[in-house]
Design an enzyme around this catalytic site. Sequence first.
Site, PDB file in Angstrom:
ATOM      1  N   HIS A  12       0.822  -1.222   0.000  1.00 54.12           N
ATOM      2  CA  HIS A  12       0.000   0.000   0.000  1.00 54.12           C
ATOM      3  C   HIS A  12       0.853   1.268   0.000  1.00 54.12           C
ATOM      4  CE1 HIS A  12       0.122  -0.388   4.672  1.00 54.12           C
ATOM      5  NE2 HIS A  12       1.124   0.357   4.244  1.00 54.12           N
ATOM      6  N   HIS A  59      -2.635   4.540   9.567  1.00 54.33           N
ATOM      7  CA  HIS A  59      -1.342   5.141   9.917  1.00 54.33           C
ATOM      8  C   HIS A  59      -1.581   6.462  10.654  1.00 54.33           C
ATOM      9  CE1 HIS A  59      -0.614   2.484   6.464  1.00 54.33           C
ATOM     10  NE2 HIS A  59       0.639   2.400   6.831  1.00 54.33           N
ATOM     11  N   HIS A 193       9.890  -4.325   4.299  1.00 57.08           N
ATOM     12  CA  HIS A 193      10.351  -2.941   4.324  1.00 57.08           C
ATOM     13  C   HIS A 193      10.539  -2.472   5.755  1.00 57.08           C
ATOM     14  CE1 HIS A 193       5.963  -2.200   4.579  1.00 57.08           C
ATOM     15  NE2 HIS A 193       6.137  -0.897   4.770  1.00 57.08           N
ATOM     16  N   GLU A 240       3.432  -5.796   8.600  1.00 53.66           N
ATOM     17  CA  GLU A 240       2.116  -5.637   7.954  1.00 53.66           C
ATOM     18  C   GLU A 240       1.670  -6.929   7.259  1.00 53.66           C
ATOM     19  OE1 GLU A 240       2.500  -0.836   6.931  1.00 53.66           O
ATOM     20  OE2 GLU A 240       2.933  -2.284   5.364  1.00 53.66           O
TER      21      GLU A 240
HETATM   22  C1  DHB Z   1       6.151   3.762   2.901  1.00 52.31           C
HETATM   23  C2  DHB Z   1       5.610   2.506   3.054  1.00 52.31           C
HETATM   24  C3  DHB Z   1       4.551   2.278   3.903  1.00 52.31           C
HETATM   25  O1  DHB Z   1       4.003   1.040   4.131  1.00 52.31           O
HETATM   26  C4  DHB Z   1       3.989   3.329   4.582  1.00 52.31           C
HETATM   27  O2  DHB Z   1       2.906   3.080   5.323  1.00 52.31           O
HETATM   28  C5  DHB Z   1       4.508   4.605   4.454  1.00 52.31           C
HETATM   29  C6  DHB Z   1       5.602   4.824   3.607  1.00 52.31           C
HETATM   30  C7  DHB Z   1       7.277   4.024   1.976  1.00 52.31           C
HETATM   31  O3  DHB Z   1       7.918   3.076   1.493  1.00 52.31           O
HETATM   32  O4  DHB Z   1       7.553   5.178   1.662  1.00 52.31           O
HETATM   33 FE    FE Z   2       2.332   1.050   5.805  1.00 50.41          FE
END
Ligand code: DHB
Ligand code: FE
Length: 285
Positions: A12, A59, A193, A240
């Site tokens: 997302h 978020h 990530h 996540e």
């Molecule tokens: C990014 C990824 C995310 O899952 C998020 O919630 C906010 C930023 C990103 O990679 O920039």
């Molecule tokens: Fe996120």
Amino acid sequence: MAEVAYGVATSHTPSIGAAIDNDREEEPYWAPLFEGYEAGRKWMADAEPDVIILAYNDHASAFDLDLIPTFALGVADHFPIADEGYGPRPIPSVEGHSELAWHLAENLILDGFDMTICNHMPVDHGLTVPLSIMYGKPDRWPAKVIPLAVNVIQYPPPTGKRCWDLGQAIRRIVHDFDEDLKVAVFGTGGMSHQLQGERAGWVNTPFDKAFLDRLVDDPESLTRISHIELLSDAGSEGIELVMWLIMRGALGRNVREVHRHYHVPASNTAAGLMILESEEHSAFL
Ligand code: DHB
Ligand code: FE
């Protein structure tokens, strides 16, 4: 009778939404990612689910650290697009399916899942970017959406096993709803990530690819990954991925893989898309 027919799992990343909003999909940075979305969008246009139960994480838009529901279900008919600091995204607002949402709330709670019930909930990139990935830029979203917000922001998030069990319960409860509805369940977020700390920028492609394989063939093995392992292998925000198990649990044992796409990088994330169709004719596993 309603049935969970489809499952979609997708990242997302907010900048994917910005790329769509600003017509940047064909730029060299973005093109390889969006090429892999094309087949997904075509499938979506044919599949035409009536309702999407969309598992995502908020978020700090609808909730913040004052209030941290583990699982929150949106029962409203309408969900406004959140302002995440740069104005709401220029997309249609989200229409809910109040009757099915209340049916889910009632039966999930009676089944032992202590859902938080939300009558008002602005929805942020966690929910809207997956819709944009699958539908592009329509004038209105073709499906109604029941937001299912999952806490993966503040320790302790729910376990993968708890998410899997929730998905299975959703399958049974949708099956009991007395209206002909084709339902899709979305599991969103991930893949690997990490946005913070010394390992910011962490991506683990071998882990992600194995996760995609196992999501199809051996999903129960994913429910045994501990939080520490997930943090270590997929990064702090890779946690996540537990939400993908809600989707997979809701499809039943037998699935057909329709489409898979994996691309690095999309902003700081490894972006994944997986589309599955349920081949399970029973509401139970
Ligand atoms: C990014 C990824 C995310 O899952 C998020 O919630 C906010 C930023 C990103 O990679 O920039
Ligand atoms: Fe996120």
